[in-house]
Design an enzyme around this catalytic site. Structure first.
Site, PDB file in Angstrom:
ATOM      1  N   SER A 105      -2.084 -10.650  11.241  1.00  0.00           N
ATOM      2  CA  SER A 105      -2.628 -10.527   9.882  1.00  0.00           C
ATOM      3  C   SER A 105      -4.145 -10.493   9.887  1.00  0.00           C
ATOM      4  CB  SER A 105      -2.115 -11.670   8.993  1.00  0.00           C
ATOM      5  OG  SER A 105      -2.460 -12.930   9.535  1.00  0.00           O
ATOM      6  N   GLU A 106      -4.788 -11.267  10.774  1.00  0.00           N
ATOM      7  CA  GLU A 106      -6.245 -11.206  10.915  1.00  0.00           C
ATOM      8  C   GLU A 106      -6.658 -11.432  12.353  1.00  0.00           C
ATOM      9  OE1 GLU A 106      -5.923 -12.120   6.535  1.00  0.00           O
ATOM     10  OE2 GLU A 106      -5.160 -13.206   8.264  1.00  0.00           O
ATOM     11  N   THR A 107      -7.764 -10.791  12.721  1.00  0.00           N
ATOM     12  CA  THR A 107      -8.429 -11.040  13.997  1.00  0.00           C
ATOM     13  C   THR A 107      -9.884 -11.377  13.710  1.00  0.00           C
ATOM     14  OG1 THR A 107      -6.951  -9.587  15.243  1.00  0.00           O
ATOM     15  CG2 THR A 107      -9.098 -10.041  16.215  1.00  0.00           C
ATOM     16  N   HIS A 127      -7.268 -19.061   8.341  1.00  0.00           N
ATOM     17  CA  HIS A 127      -6.621 -19.473   9.592  1.00  0.00           C
ATOM     18  C   HIS A 127      -7.329 -18.894  10.806  1.00  0.00           C
ATOM     19  CE1 HIS A 127      -4.558 -15.535   9.518  1.00  0.00           C
ATOM     20  NE2 HIS A 127      -4.217 -15.760  10.775  1.00  0.00           N
TER      21      HIS A 127
END
Length: 303
Positions: A53-55, A82
């Site tokens: 979902s995110e990096t 997160h």
């Protein structure tokens, strides 16, 4: 000779679960250290290939402790809870944070970071609210939002009306009366995307305080299809707004909240987000949302 092989670049991506609960669960984020030589398109390509979902991409900052750039698989995002927790937990484990009071530089300005007993806490801003009557100006009604989840007004927590909250990113926070309601929402991702575009949202944060579902202050689900995230296991930038709502609408004497997420996912990935509110003359002036991160594995990404 210029061949395709000559142009291939690689980076190491640590897969770190942010907001683990008792060392397990949490929300996986990619973390790329020493990303100073990567351009925006490079970061976007890597994030898409990581597929989480995110990096977070960590590089040097001239003004703050570190510079962080965040990308979902399809676009840049100003902040990610997160992935921030994942990145700073990893940096702390490597001994790269000499001062527990540090900070991150982002495209949306600097934010404080506090390291405390292995947990990372990130600063968010004082909440700004927009009630449903204000959504109508942009062509969105409360019934539109409820319909996009397959629910109606009878399913709502009658003490807490749905509200748009921004503490750095915008979410619609929606309280449901019980665990069954939370388990049985049927998100229409096309409708949620359309509404999110109109209201410039990251997505929806749907929760219940039903004590049969959790012994924390709330258990939650987060939907953000506009950012190619159908559902994720922990969202620090949404837990902050929810804590503000719980304080301002329900329990004004409470300053610290425990927000659970990921329990209702399939498969479940239980996460715990702790939120400490900063109160000035009875009004929320800011907050710190935090938790623990745990490295799970490493990947080499070619681009």
């Amino acid at each position: 000779m210029n061949t395709q092989a000559n142009t291939v670049r690689q980076v190491t991506v640590e897969i770190v679960h942010g907001f683990v609960d008792g060392g397990a669960g949490g929300n996986p984020a990619g973390v790329v250290l020493e990303a100073d030589e990567l351009g925006e398109q490079d970061m976007q390509t890597v994030a898409a290939r990581v597929g989480l979902s995110e990096t977070a991409f960590v590089s040097q900052s001239k003004t703050e402790g570190f510079k962080l750039d965040f990308f979902t698989p399809n676009r840049r995002i100003a902040h990610c809870g997160h992935a921030t927790i994942a990145a700073f937990s990893h940096l702390d484990a490597l001994g790269r944070i000499p001062n527990p009071n540090t900070s991150k530089e982002t495209v949306d300005g600097p934010r404080r970071i506090l390291m405390k007993e292995g947990a990372a806490y990130m600063e968010q801003l004082a909440p700004k609210y927009a009630i449903p009557e204000e959504w109508v100006e942009k062509g969105v009604s409360i019934d539109d939002v409820l319909n996009s989840l397959g629910i109606n007004r009878h399913h709502l927590d009658q003490e807490i009306p749905p509200v748009l909250v921004n503490t750095g990113n915008s979410f619609i926070v929606i309280g449901l009366a019980d665990a069954d309601g939370l388990a049985n929402v049927k998100p229409d991702f096309a409708k949620i995307t359309q509404i999110s575009e109109r209201l410039d949202l990251i997505g929806y944060y749907v929760f219940t305080r039903d004590p049969s579902a959790t012994d924390r202050d709330a258990t939650t689900r987060m939907f953000a299809p506009r950012y190619a995230i159908e559902e994720e296991a922990a969202t620090g930038m949404a837990a902050g707004p929810l804590a503000c709502v719980l304080h301002d609408f329900v329990v004004s004497s409470q300053r610290s909240f425990q927000i659970e997420q990921g329990v209702f996912m399939n498969p479940a990935s239980p996460s715990l987000i702790k939120v400490d509110l900063e109160i000035d003359n009875g009004t929320i002036s800011g907050l710190l949302a935090g938790g623990f991160g745990k490295v799970m594995c490493s990947r080499r990404i070619s681009f």
